[in-house]
Design an enzyme around this catalytic site. Structure first.
Site, mmCIF file in Angstrom:
data_model
loop_
_atom_site.group_PDB
_atom_site.id
_atom_site.type_symbol
_atom_site.label_atom_id
_atom_site.label_comp_id
_atom_site.label_asym_id
_atom_site.label_seq_id
_atom_site.Cartn_x
_atom_site.Cartn_y
_atom_site.Cartn_z
ATOM 1 N N ASP A 44 0.801 -1.132 0.061
ATOM 2 C CA ASP A 44 -0.026 0.024 0.020
ATOM 3 C C ASP A 44 0.864 1.353 -0.058
ATOM 4 O O ASP A 44 0.406 2.290 -0.250
ATOM 5 C CB ASP A 44 -0.949 -0.066 1.255
ATOM 6 C CG ASP A 44 -2.228 0.407 0.868
ATOM 7 O OD1 ASP A 44 -2.663 0.308 -0.133
ATOM 8 O OD2 ASP A 44 -3.035 0.970 1.798
ATOM 9 N N ASP A 79 -12.344 -5.392 9.833
ATOM 10 C CA ASP A 79 -12.726 -6.870 10.186
ATOM 11 C C ASP A 79 -13.962 -6.911 10.962
ATOM 12 O O ASP A 79 -14.770 -7.677 10.497
ATOM 13 C CB ASP A 79 -11.323 -7.444 10.753
ATOM 14 C CG ASP A 79 -11.044 -6.718 11.841
ATOM 15 O OD1 ASP A 79 -11.420 -5.609 12.194
ATOM 16 O OD2 ASP A 79 -10.133 -7.244 12.755
#
Length: 741
Positions: free
Chosen positions: A142, A454
């Protein structure tokens, strides 16, 4: 006959269930008695207009007790039906019948996440015990770092040696760093291979190759900038012999793909969820495996059979149709025996066993196998489905929409290269505009609403009717690097609390959004985590108000001779003994209980408070969302103190000042309060108010050491102690005016 045998079994943990339910009813009854005592006392005080009894302290303490009782009640959903599971991977069908798997690994910063460690994770995933042609590993960089791009090529070169070695000798520890540090006997191989002359010679050669691999990465770091960019084009590269300068051989290797998604300062990137969704789209055209393993970059594969263990659920015809994901626990290889920072998060995993008994555990960031179909939110896509509707959900890429069909065969990658047209399509899928005007991050893929993607993604999957399972095998399937630095722990916990409060105060609050879509017990599990950060409110009240009232001789609790004294005493003993029972049931000691009590208090006064405030500021638009990766680089001095079991208080003043202020306040209140009650003989009335600061002082004794006894570099700086003393004086002065008069 073998096919009729089950692939998995579960059992209810009856002893824990009985203990838990007895505790729920007895402790709950005592809480009702406490609430009765408080309400009747406040009603009588208000009714008779007793001006000698300050009303505000009693109201605030009662308010604190109600919050604690509410969160306790929510937490009991985890206790209701704990179960454990066992799998039988030897009963799986042959390799030709196993489904393919995509592995997603995310990294973002080669400085905070050292490249050697990240590549060890990549290598361990490539070396899993699974058919190589059905295993595809994707590394999301990233930060778009040149260091990471070059390092993954070095990892490929070493894997050409490492994977055949692991296959030949059935090595269990497929992470090279862990393997070369471990004792050979730990492999537990009873076939004599590890004592052969051939093995010893090959192992020495592989170890030399590993040292060469590490030197290669060191050269990359020396000669390449570690700069991470927030403004770069997408880069998708299949790593193979051709671009690594190797001659092709017959070694069967999994597919390895490097992905750096496009980033532009003017576009939101949605942190880890955005990176995972890019991998989800890119992999859809490249391999399109029906199952996905998600790993943090420091969480290496410790058991090569984890995929086969997960398949024991996904290939179970009775479980599979509704099964969204299989969650493994997070275990850590670098936690000391004393674990002074509670880095193991021991208290979490028994909760996941309990959640498994109410339709499944929560998604936990790493170490889980998830069904691609569950993330897409679709069943089998037929050819006659409205294309426009699909484009509104998944974006304008027709090739990607084709990949939604189960009969789709990826053809983007052939003969070691991407075809020109499909490479352009793949780069679009990795662009920062691909999400625009679609349902990505809202109803498709990993959800964007919260930085704890998550938790929020798992919540929506359960709301959509999917179930999950929790598997905790004897050999940990994944091992990571736990945080062993007090400052980093507080920062990490603050980030988690921000995400949880974002959900708690939104329309997706589990107690509002959940019960309409899932069972009340499962809603309570999600709600308990979402409301956990609000622990800081009652703990601050109970760390200040009874102490101020103690100094002024004001009783807030029943005297020893009052029958309700037994209720308060029982509640304290009940909660602590239950905690101790849970600690003992996992094979831990009384020291673990004390550390967990301490860290719970420290987190509440810092991470929980700052996380809640930051989340509220974000919700009202006064602060932008942010995500700081946890620093995994090892500091030698801090590591030395940690191994010795000594707290390192080299942390931000914003984190230390509240802790030190409250400790000094409780120390003053205890000393002055004890002297005062013996002088005026109020011990009968003030016993509980003397005990509260005493308990806090004992549990948090390392703070006393850090402020007053230690002289090393890890102590609390004298300037912080002086600032805290000044803040304590302010609280004593103004707090007394507000509460007492």
């Amino acid at each position: 006959m073998e096919n009729s045998l089950p692939l998995n079994l579960y059992r209810v943990k009856k002893t824990n269930l009985i203990i838990n339910r007895l505790h729920i009813f007895t402790h709950g009854f005592a809480l009702l008695a406490l609430i009765y005592y408080r309400t009747t006392f406040l009603f009588q005080t208000f009714k008779i207009g007793d001006k000698n009894t300050p009303f505000l302290p009693h109201v605030l303490v009662f308010f604190s007790e109600l919050i604690l009782s509410f969160i306790w009640l929510l937490s009991q959903a985890f206790q209701w039906n704990p179960i454990s599971r066992k799998v039988f991977p030897e009963r799986l069908p042959g390799n030709d019948k196993l489904p393919s798997i995509d592995v997603f690994i995310c990294t973002t910063n080669p400085i905070k996440e050292p490249s050697v460690d990240v590549m060890n994770t990549v290598i361990s995933a490539m070396a899993m015990e699974y058919p190589a042609d059905k295993l595809h590993v994707y590394l999301s960089d990233d930060g778009g770092s040149s260091v990471t791009f070059q390092a993954v090529k070095e990892a490929w070169k070493f894997s050409k040696w490492w994977i055949p070695f692991c296959r030949k000798y059935e090595v269990k520890a497929r992470c090279p760093a862990a393997y070369f540090l471990a004792d050979e006997s730990e492999e537990g191989n009873g076939n004599g291979k590890f004592s052969s002359i051939e093995f010893i010679a090959e192992k020495k050669k592989i170890e030399e190759k590993y040292e060469e691999f590490k030197r290669g990465i060191s050269k990359v770091i020396e000669n390449t900038s570690s700069y991470t960019s927030r403004d770069h084009d997408p880069v998708i590269q299949v790593i193979n012999d051709a671009n690594c300068g190797l001659d092709s051989d017959e070694t069967e290797m999994p597919l390895l793909v490097y992905v750096a998604r496009e980033k532009r300062p003017s576009h939101p990137h949605h942190f880890k969820a955005g990176a995972l969704n890019v991998l989800l789209r890119v992999s859809g055209l490249v391999s399109n495996s029906p199952y996905i393993l998600v790993l943090d970059c420091d969480m290496y594969c410790n058991d090569p059979t984890s995929a086969r263990q997960a398949m024991c659920f996904f290939l179970d015809s009775q479980v599979s149709p509704k099964l969204g994901f299989v969650q493994f626990p997070q275990r850590f290889h670098n936690i000391s025996e004393s674990d002074i920072y509670d880095g193991r998060l021991r208290f979490v995993w028994p909760k996941w066993e309990g959640a498994d008994g109410v339709r499944g555990p929560l998604l936990s960031g790493t170490g889980f196998y998830i069904k691609r179909e569950a993330l897409y939110g679709t069943s089998n896509i037929q050819e006659d489905v409205d294309l426009v509707q699909l484009q509104k959900s998944f974006g304008p890429s027709n090739e990607f929409i084709k990949s939604l069909q189960r009969i789709y065969k990826p053809n983007a990658f052939k003969d070691g290269e991407f075809s020109g047209v499909l490479l352009k399509e793949i780069k679009f899928l990795a662009s920062c505009t691909c999400d625009n005007l679609t349902k990505w991050g809202k109803e498709v893929g990993f959800r964007y609403f919260s930085v704890v993607e998550d938790y929020f993604t798992g919540f929506h999957l359960h709301c959509d009717g999917w179930i999950s399972v929790y598997l905790d095998p004897a050999r940990p399937c994944f091992l990571g690097a736990g945080t062993t630095n007090l400052n980093e722990i507080f920062v990490q916990q603050t980030r988690w609390m921000v995400g949880l409060v974002e959900v708690a105060v939104s329309r997706f609050s589990p107690l509002i959004y959940g019960p309409q879509r899932m069972s009340i017990l499962q809603s309570m599990c999600y709600a308990e985590l979402a409301y956990d950060p609000f622990f800081f409110l009652p703990l601050y009240c109970l760390a200040i108000i009874p102490q101020l009232c103690l100094l002024h001789g004001i009783s807030l609790y029943p005297e020893v001779s009052n029958p309700f004294f037994i209720v308060f005493s029982f509640l304290f003993l009940s909660s602590q003994l239950k905690h101790i029972q849970e600690v003992f049931s996992t094979g831990d000691s009384i020291q673990t209980w004390a550390i967990e009590q301490r860290l719970w208090m420290l987190r509440s006064f810092t991470s929980y408070m700052y996380g809640t405030l930051n989340a509220i500021l974000e919700r009202i638009g006064l602060r932008e969302a942010s995500f700081l990766p946890t620093n995994k680089a090892v500091n030698d001095e801090q590591s030395k103190l940690y191994r010795m079991g000594i707290y390192d208080f080299q942390a931000s003043v914003l984190l230390l000042a509240p802790l030190c202020t409250l400790y000094i306040l409780n120390l003053v209140a205890f000393i002055v309060g004890v002297a005062k009650i013996f002088h005026i003989q109020q011990a009968n009335e003030m016993f509980i108010q003397v005990f509260i600061p005493l308990f806090g002082l004992i549990i948090n004794y390392p703070l006393f050491e850090g402020m007053f006894l230690r002289k090393d570099d890890g102590r609390i700086a004298p300037s912080v102690a002086l600032l805290s003393a000044a803040l304590c004086i302010i609280i004593l002065s103004f707090g007394s005016l507000v509460l007492v008069y």
